[in-house]
Design a protein around this motif. Structure first.
Motif, PDB file in Angstrom:
ATOM      1  N   GLY A 159     -10.137   0.867  -2.698  1.00 29.55           N
ATOM      2  CA  GLY A 159     -10.666  -0.412  -2.244  1.00 29.55           C
ATOM      3  C   GLY A 159     -11.840  -0.874  -3.079  1.00 29.55           C
ATOM      4  N   GLU A 198     -11.994  -4.371  -5.213  1.00 27.79           N
ATOM      5  CA  GLU A 198     -13.036  -5.360  -4.935  1.00 27.79           C
ATOM      6  C   GLU A 198     -13.895  -5.658  -6.156  1.00 27.79           C
ATOM      7  OE1 GLU A 198     -14.796  -3.633  -1.300  1.00 27.79           O
ATOM      8  OE2 GLU A 198     -14.276  -5.567  -0.382  1.00 27.79           O
ATOM      9  N   PHE A 250      -9.074 -13.800  -2.111  1.00 26.24           N
ATOM     10  CA  PHE A 250      -9.024 -13.366  -0.720  1.00 26.24           C
ATOM     11  C   PHE A 250      -9.498 -14.482   0.219  1.00 26.24           C
ATOM     12  CE2 PHE A 250     -10.715 -11.460   3.112  1.00 26.24           C
ATOM     13  CZ  PHE A 250      -9.746 -10.525   3.458  1.00 26.24           C
ATOM     14  N   ARG A 280      -7.316 -16.329   3.025  1.00 28.87           N
ATOM     15  CA  ARG A 280      -7.822 -16.282   4.404  1.00 28.87           C
ATOM     16  C   ARG A 280      -7.936 -17.686   4.988  1.00 28.87           C
ATOM     17  NH1 ARG A 280     -12.842 -17.101   6.314  1.00 28.87           N
ATOM     18  NH2 ARG A 280     -13.408 -16.196   8.338  1.00 28.87           N
ATOM     19  N   PHE A 286      -4.335  -2.514   0.350  1.00 25.49           N
ATOM     20  CA  PHE A 286      -5.739  -2.827   0.601  1.00 25.49           C
ATOM     21  C   PHE A 286      -5.904  -4.262   1.092  1.00 25.49           C
ATOM     22  CE2 PHE A 286      -9.809  -4.550  -0.961  1.00 25.49           C
ATOM     23  CZ  PHE A 286     -10.679  -3.762  -0.223  1.00 25.49           C
ATOM     24  N   THR A 287      -5.223  -5.214   0.432  1.00 24.45           N
ATOM     25  CA  THR A 287      -5.357  -6.609   0.824  1.00 24.45           C
ATOM     26  C   THR A 287      -4.824  -6.835   2.231  1.00 24.45           C
ATOM     27  OG1 THR A 287      -5.061  -7.232  -1.501  1.00 24.45           O
ATOM     28  CG2 THR A 287      -4.890  -8.978   0.142  1.00 24.45           C
ATOM     29  N   GLU A 329      -4.708  -4.682   4.726  1.00 23.46           N
ATOM     30  CA  GLU A 329      -5.664  -4.121   5.687  1.00 23.46           C
ATOM     31  C   GLU A 329      -6.878  -5.035   5.845  1.00 23.46           C
ATOM     32  OE1 GLU A 329      -5.450  -1.504   7.583  1.00 23.46           O
ATOM     33  OE2 GLU A 329      -3.799  -0.305   6.769  1.00 23.46           O
ATOM     34  N   ARG A 330      -7.401  -5.515   4.726  1.00 23.12           N
ATOM     35  CA  ARG A 330      -8.580  -6.378   4.777  1.00 23.12           C
ATOM     36  C   ARG A 330      -8.274  -7.706   5.468  1.00 23.12           C
ATOM     37  NH1 ARG A 330     -12.861  -6.288   1.242  1.00 23.12           N
ATOM     38  NH2 ARG A 330     -13.320  -8.279   2.277  1.00 23.12           N
ATOM     39  N   GLN A 345      -7.952  -7.331   9.204  1.00 26.03           N
ATOM     40  CA  GLN A 345      -9.287  -7.240   9.793  1.00 26.03           C
ATOM     41  C   GLN A 345      -9.913  -8.629   9.924  1.00 26.03           C
ATOM     42  OE1 GLN A 345     -11.947  -4.742   7.564  1.00 26.03           O
ATOM     43  NE2 GLN A 345     -13.682  -5.077   8.928  1.00 26.03           N
TER      44      GLN A 345
END
Length: 304
Positions: A218, A222, A231, A235, A268-269, A271-272, A275
């Motif tokens: 991660g 990032e 991201f 989002r 990773f994306t 999961e993020r 969240q």
């Protein structure tokens, strides 16, 4: 002055047909698990009598039929569908299950089943004859599912998305998944985001055997200058679209993030982003299709 009597609730009636081997049995099994009353190969000429019989429960009813069904004549089926669809006490949906001929041939050869219309001929000739017979129904159906690239689990998921009676009361159900483009596209995704523009952790030796669920991976992702802006834009798009989907009555949304192998950037994306959506008040379910796949240079060979 007496008020007019309320109309009785409509009975949900789903007619399921399609090519042999395309998934009718799986579809009816899932519908039964969802609370539908299901009947397979019911004589078409008796269908009108069945739906007019007194039924206190009047729960959703699914009828499966195909070229093997007694009294099966496509023109007669279409006439019956038109008649039933005009009735105020029935909410009718017509589902057709399609599949490419090569995949159907593989399925019949794998299971060693005889095609119902082969009649001693090669299986591909039976498939072609059935496809020609069913083409009027395919054109008439409101819902068509092509199962060519679907696993049994994929088809079960799609049927639940479309026909779960509880979905209208449950609100918007969000599934978020990661996958590897090198291992095939997900057949059921509504929104797909390609994360292969990010630096690939696979080519960092100490990160290769780790996954997007590990902190070191991660951190590496990032640090890519493109990650934060991409991201936030994704989002923002999702936070705009999801309430609109909900207002339109869409019960399920599947959001998929892909990278080359499906083990690092997409994981990773996903999961993020899950969240971030939870923080915004949504309750997504997360799945990682290729998380357990072996790290392989041949899969990641384009270095993306």
């Amino acid at each position: 002055m007496s008020e007019p009597e309320a109309s009785p609730p409509q009975r949900q009636l789903l007619l399921v047909t399609g090519l042999a081997g395309a998934g009718k049995s799986t579809t009816l099994a899932v519908l039964e698990d969802l609370g539908w009353e299901t009947i397979d190969n019911f004589p078409v000429r008796m269908l009108k009598r069945l739906v007019t019989m007194p039924d206190e429960a009047r729960g959703p009813l699914a009828i499966g039929f195909d070229s093997r069904t007694r009294g099966f004549v496509p023109a007669d089926v279409i006439a019956l569908v038109k008649d039933l669809a005009a009735r105020p006490d029935i909410a009718l949906t017509f589902l057709f299950l399609d599949c490419a001929g090569g995949e159907l041939e593989r399925r019949f050869n794998e299971t060693r089943r005889r095609h119902p219309m082969a009649d001693g001929r090669p299986v591909q000739e039976g498939i072609a004859a059935e496809r020609e017979l069913l083409e009027p129904l395919r054109r008439w159906a409101e819902v068509m599912i092509d199962t060519t690239a679907m696993t049994s689990n994929d088809l079960q998921t799609r049927i639940r998305e479309l026909f779960d009676p509880a979905s209208e009361e449950a609100g918007l159900t969000i599934t978020m998944s990661s996958f590897g483009f090198a291992r095939g596209m997900p057949p059921l995704a509504d929104l797909v985001f390609d994360m292969r523009f990010l630096d690939n952790p696979h080519w960092v030796p100490e990160l290769r055997e780790q996954t997007g669920q590990d902190a070191a991976v991660g951190d590496h992702i990032e640090r890519d200058p493109a990650f934060a802006e991409a991201f936030e834009r994704i989002r923002g798009l999702l936070l705009m679209l999801l309430p609109r989907y909900a207002r339109q009555g869409k019960p399920y949304v599947h959001i998929a993030f892909g990278c080359t192998g499906g083990r690092h950037r997409s994981v990773f994306t996903t999961e993020r982003m899950a969240q971030a959506l939870r923080t915004a008040g949504f309750s997504p379910t997360v799945r990682h299709r290729n998380l357990g796949s072996r790290a392989a240079d041949t899969i990641e060979r384009d270095r993306r």
